[in-house]
Design a protein around this motif. Structure first.
Motif, PDB file in Angstrom:
ATOM      1  N   LYS A  46       0.691  -0.979  -0.103  1.00 17.51           N
ATOM      2  CA  LYS A  46       0.082  -0.552  -0.048  1.00 17.51           C
ATOM      3  C   LYS A  46       1.212   1.230   0.174  1.00 17.51           C
ATOM      4  O   LYS A  46       0.612   2.094  -0.560  1.00 17.51           O
ATOM      5  N   THR A  47       2.082   1.295   0.386  1.00 23.90           N
ATOM      6  CA  THR A  47       2.620   2.765   0.435  1.00 23.90           C
ATOM      7  C   THR A  47       3.470   2.600  -0.405  1.00 23.90           C
ATOM      8  O   THR A  47       4.266   3.123  -0.719  1.00 23.90           O
ATOM      9  N   SER A  48       4.262   1.237  -1.276  1.00 22.39           N
ATOM     10  CA  SER A  48       4.492   1.664  -2.368  1.00 22.39           C
ATOM     11  C   SER A  48       3.777   1.943  -3.421  1.00 22.39           C
ATOM     12  O   SER A  48       4.374   2.768  -4.402  1.00 22.39           O
ATOM     13  N   VAL A  49       2.721   2.309  -3.536  1.00 23.04           N
ATOM     14  CA  VAL A  49       1.523   2.552  -4.545  1.00 23.04           C
ATOM     15  C   VAL A  49       1.167   3.963  -4.227  1.00 23.04           C
ATOM     16  O   VAL A  49       0.453   4.530  -4.797  1.00 23.04           O
ATOM     17  N   ASN A  92       5.287   8.230  -4.553  1.00 27.33           N
ATOM     18  CA  ASN A  92       5.711   6.848  -5.296  1.00 27.33           C
ATOM     19  C   ASN A  92       6.154   7.147  -6.927  1.00 27.33           C
ATOM     20  O   ASN A  92       6.844   7.195  -7.800  1.00 27.33           O
ATOM     21  N   ILE A  93       4.125   7.388  -7.077  1.00 29.75           N
ATOM     22  CA  ILE A  93       4.006   8.092  -8.362  1.00 29.75           C
ATOM     23  C   ILE A  93       4.854   9.065  -9.644  1.00 29.75           C
ATOM     24  O   ILE A  93       5.113   9.199 -10.230  1.00 29.75           O
ATOM     25  N   LEU A  94       4.133  10.145  -8.438  1.00 25.10           N
ATOM     26  CA  LEU A  94       4.629  11.325  -9.008  1.00 25.10           C
ATOM     27  C   LEU A  94       5.678  11.832  -9.704  1.00 25.10           C
ATOM     28  O   LEU A  94       5.893  12.248 -10.649  1.00 25.10           O
ATOM     29  N   PRO A  95       6.683  11.245  -8.897  1.00 26.64           N
ATOM     30  CA  PRO A  95       8.331  11.443  -9.551  1.00 26.64           C
ATOM     31  C   PRO A  95       8.386  10.794 -11.323  1.00 26.64           C
ATOM     32  O   PRO A  95       9.120  10.972 -11.902  1.00 26.64           O
ATOM     33  N   ASN A 101      11.001   6.207   0.539  1.00 32.47           N
ATOM     34  CA  ASN A 101       9.631   5.568   1.454  1.00 32.47           C
ATOM     35  C   ASN A 101      10.015   4.803   2.625  1.00 32.47           C
ATOM     36  O   ASN A 101       8.869   5.559   3.241  1.00 32.47           O
ATOM     37  N   PHE A 102      10.810   3.981   2.439  1.00 32.65           N
ATOM     38  CA  PHE A 102      11.015   3.188   3.775  1.00 32.65           C
ATOM     39  C   PHE A 102      12.031   3.432   4.084  1.00 32.65           C
ATOM     40  O   PHE A 102      11.097   3.452   5.373  1.00 32.65           O
ATOM     41  N   ILE A 103      12.724   5.031   4.328  1.00 30.87           N
ATOM     42  CA  ILE A 103      13.152   5.440   4.999  1.00 30.87           C
ATOM     43  C   ILE A 103      11.837   6.220   5.983  1.00 30.87           C
ATOM     44  O   ILE A 103      12.346   6.486   7.318  1.00 30.87           O
ATOM     45  N   VAL A 161      23.752  -0.771  -7.226  1.00 30.76           N
ATOM     46  CA  VAL A 161      23.399  -0.476  -5.640  1.00 30.76           C
ATOM     47  C   VAL A 161      22.486   0.173  -5.305  1.00 30.76           C
ATOM     48  O   VAL A 161      22.283   0.030  -3.981  1.00 30.76           O
ATOM     49  N   PRO A 162      21.287   1.103  -6.394  1.00 31.95           N
ATOM     50  CA  PRO A 162      20.265   1.816  -5.052  1.00 31.95           C
ATOM     51  C   PRO A 162      19.242   0.065  -5.350  1.00 31.95           C
ATOM     52  O   PRO A 162      18.795   0.486  -4.393  1.00 31.95           O
ATOM     53  N   ILE A 163      19.625  -0.822  -6.040  1.00 29.73           N
ATOM     54  CA  ILE A 163      18.357  -1.352  -6.589  1.00 29.73           C
ATOM     55  C   ILE A 163      18.442  -2.439  -4.751  1.00 29.73           C
ATOM     56  O   ILE A 163      18.277  -2.872  -4.318  1.00 29.73           O
ATOM     57  N   VAL A 164      20.042  -2.302  -4.331  1.00 30.32           N
ATOM     58  CA  VAL A 164      20.567  -3.136  -3.014  1.00 30.32           C
ATOM     59  C   VAL A 164      19.850  -2.527  -1.755  1.00 30.32           C
ATOM     60  O   VAL A 164      19.684  -3.258  -0.573  1.00 30.32           O
ATOM     61  N   ALA A 165      20.710  -1.532  -2.227  1.00 28.52           N
ATOM     62  CA  ALA A 165      20.138  -0.526  -1.218  1.00 28.52           C
ATOM     63  C   ALA A 165      18.237  -0.433  -0.899  1.00 28.52           C
ATOM     64  O   ALA A 165      18.142  -0.445   0.109  1.00 28.52           O
ATOM     65  N   LEU A 166      17.114  -0.395  -2.064  1.00 27.59           N
ATOM     66  CA  LEU A 166      16.237  -0.446  -2.057  1.00 27.59           C
ATOM     67  C   LEU A 166      15.410  -1.757  -0.747  1.00 27.59           C
ATOM     68  O   LEU A 166      14.389  -2.068  -0.221  1.00 27.59           O
ATOM     69  N   VAL A 167      15.797  -3.274  -1.825  1.00 28.48           N
ATOM     70  CA  VAL A 167      15.641  -4.143  -1.181  1.00 28.48           C
ATOM     71  C   VAL A 167      16.361  -4.531   0.336  1.00 28.48           C
ATOM     72  O   VAL A 167      15.308  -4.968   1.294  1.00 28.48           O
ATOM     73  N   ALA A 168      16.936  -3.782   0.600  1.00 26.98           N
ATOM     74  CA  ALA A 168      17.872  -3.862   1.565  1.00 26.98           C
ATOM     75  C   ALA A 168      16.355  -2.837   3.021  1.00 26.98           C
ATOM     76  O   ALA A 168      16.403  -3.685   4.348  1.00 26.98           O
ATOM     77  N   LEU A 169      15.914  -1.353   2.812  1.00 24.90           N
ATOM     78  CA  LEU A 169      15.162  -0.950   3.308  1.00 24.90           C
ATOM     79  C   LEU A 169      14.262  -1.373   3.523  1.00 24.90           C
ATOM     80  O   LEU A 169      13.392  -2.034   4.548  1.00 24.90           O
ATOM     81  N   PHE A 170      13.528  -2.330   2.695  1.00 30.02           N
ATOM     82  CA  PHE A 170      12.136  -3.440   2.404  1.00 30.02           C
ATOM     83  C   PHE A 170      12.149  -4.138   3.710  1.00 30.02           C
ATOM     84  O   PHE A 170      11.602  -4.329   4.362  1.00 30.02           O
TER      85      PHE A 170
END
Length: 490
Positions: free
Chosen positions: A110-113, A117-120, A156-158, A210-219
């Motif tokens: 829910k928070t991912s959509v 997140n969509i506006l950018p 978003n997750f931060i 690198v940013p993909i790994v950061a996203l997965v780690a924060l998720f």
């Protein structure tokens, strides 16, 4: 299972008594999404050509990368103050055979959509398409786009962790403040290495990992943080706190309204939401710094009149707009007592008046900008007491949305207790003082505008008994509808 959870939420929303009000809010939000989405698409499609024309000696991609740091900081600040975190009544799900992981994945989904997140995407996707049409290499451009989206998701997750964990909040606050000071005083410009990093990722597309790994780690960090407290015992257990009492006997001098004043002060002291709103209201004291420090605004006195309403009316416009929703949890009890409705309303009015006077005293440093500015603030304070306070109480008669006092959410964005009627009632609070000031100012002079603004407030105070009787009649007419609406929790 996800489909069933969506079905549950829709049924809860559509079967409630506030369904029509919720629809109205969502329609307003839909129009806002369409407007800002359209503006973002326009900006994204024209950004390349704007940069090419204004800064022809620099590649537009390089220019964009040099400003991405500021964009991400702005994105984070906007989310912190405006983004409403997903909520869901999970207690009933804890006693039936539904996997905890499924519910948590649903919440994170829910928070991912989210709109934030969509506006950018409405900006970067058209910008990316223009780059490809202009002949930029496909793989580096797509890698840049994926990296941007991954960092947006990470923010978003931060934001989620910052709102839920005090340690994360203070760490992020310290980092943002430190880098902000260093950037402002040109000691260390963090924006420059961030720009180089994006340029380097564009030149070496494999670094998008690198940013993909950061996203997965924060998720995963967010997932485990939620899961750690996702137990029935934790959900239903009550925290035992030692109750402290405050001597409010000095309020007895206010007579019949004293018990209500005591109740409101205790409500602010002991509950999260009203305490949050009260603290936010003091931020309005600094509103004048936006207008009074700019020569452009000094040449538009009507806007200064607009600002003067906020400086002394912060509490009135934040706390006051939720009368009588603050008392929704025990409204039945109040209405069952042998108490005149007028006394209840007068207590709210006195509370707002004291807040306006206190804010006016705190605004005395604005004398630095001149006696004309301070005179406008004083006229605004009188106007707030004599008219805006009554408009606020009248708007409360049409507000039948209950408030959960201990729901910790952003005071800027929490729509708990929100009614679209407040938007309509709020317009005269901002537009009327501008009009009342501007007409005499234009026809006579500046002082005439101030006198007119203050005179309207004085007339409101003089005719206070008559105005109170009219407002009381509106409250009495909708009394039982309000009780019924407050009995249903959202």
């Amino acid at each position: 299972m996800i489909k069933r959870l969506l079905s549950f939420e829709w049924k809860q929303f559509s079967r409630s008594s506030y369904f029509k009000k919720g629809i109205a809010i969502k329609i307003l939000l839909a129009f806002a999404v369409l407007y800002f989405g359209g503006m973002a698409l326009l900006l994204g499609g024209s950004l390349f050509f704007i940069l090419k024309k204004t800064i022809p000696e620099t590649d537009p991609m390089t220019t964009v990368n040099s400003f991405l740091f500021f964009w991400f900081i702005f994105d984070f600040m906007l989310r912190y103050f405006m983004q409403q975190l997903p909520v869901m009544n999970v207690k009933p799900l804890m006693i039936i055979p539904v996997k905890r992981n499924t519910v948590i994945y649903y919440l994170l989904g829910k928070t991912s959509v989210s709109f934030f997140n969509i506006l950018p995407l409405f900006i970067v996707v058209p910008f990316t398409i223009v780059l490809l049409v202009q002949g930029y290499p496909v793989i580096p451009v797509l890698a840049w786009l994926i990296g941007f989206v991954a960092i947006t998701g990470s923010i978003n997750f931060i934001n989620f962790l910052v709102n839920k964990n005090n340690v994360v909040f203070y760490v992020v606050l310290a980092l943002v403040a430190t880098f902000g000071v260093l950037e402002y005083y040109s000691i260390f410009k963090i924006s420059e290495p961030m720009g180089y990093a994006f340029n380097y990722m564009y030149a070496h597309p494999y670094l998008v990992v690198v940013p993909i790994v950061a996203l997965v780690a924060l998720f995963n960090a967010t997932f485990h943080f939620i899961k750690k407290g996702f137990y029935l015992d934790d959900a239903i257990s009550k925290k035992v706190k030692e109750v402290s009492t405050t001597d409010l006997s000095w309020l007895n001098r206010f007579g019949a309204v004293a018990p209500f004043l005591k109740n409101d002060i205790k409500l602010i002291q002991r509950n999260v939401r009203p305490r949050q709103v009260m603290m936010m209201s003091f931020m309005f004291l600094f509103y004048g710094l936006v207008f009074y420090t700019q020569d452009t605004y000094r040449e538009m006195p009507a806007l200064l009149a607009f600002a003067s309403m906020f400086i002394t009316g912060g509490f009135l416009m934040t706390f006051g707009q939720y009368v009588p929703s603050w008392d929704s949890e025990y409204y039945k009890l109040l209405m069952s007592q042998n108490i005149p409705y007028k006394t209840y309303l007068e207590s709210k009015w006195y509370l707002m008046v004291v807040a306006v006077l206190f804010s006016f005293i705190l605004s005395t440093p604005y004398i630095y900008f001149g006696w004309d500015i301070f005179g406008m603030i004083a006229a605004g304070a009188v106007f707030n007491i004599g008219l805006n306070s009554f408009l606020t109480l009248f708007g409360g008669a049409l507000n039948r949305v209950p408030i959960e006092l201990n729901v910790k959410a952003k005071a800027f964005s929490n729509t708990n207790g929100f009614n679209p009627t407040q938007l309509l009632i709020g317009l005269p609070k901002f537009l009327l003082p501008m009009l009342i000031f501007y007409v005499p100012y234009k026809l006579i002079n500046f002082n005439a505008g101030l006198i007119a603004l203050a005179l309207v407030g004085v007339l409101g105070i003089v005719f206070r008994p008559y105005i109170f009787n009219k407002i009381e009649q509106v409250y009495q007419k909708g009394k039982y509808k309000t009780i019924a609406a407050f009995s249903e929790k959202q």
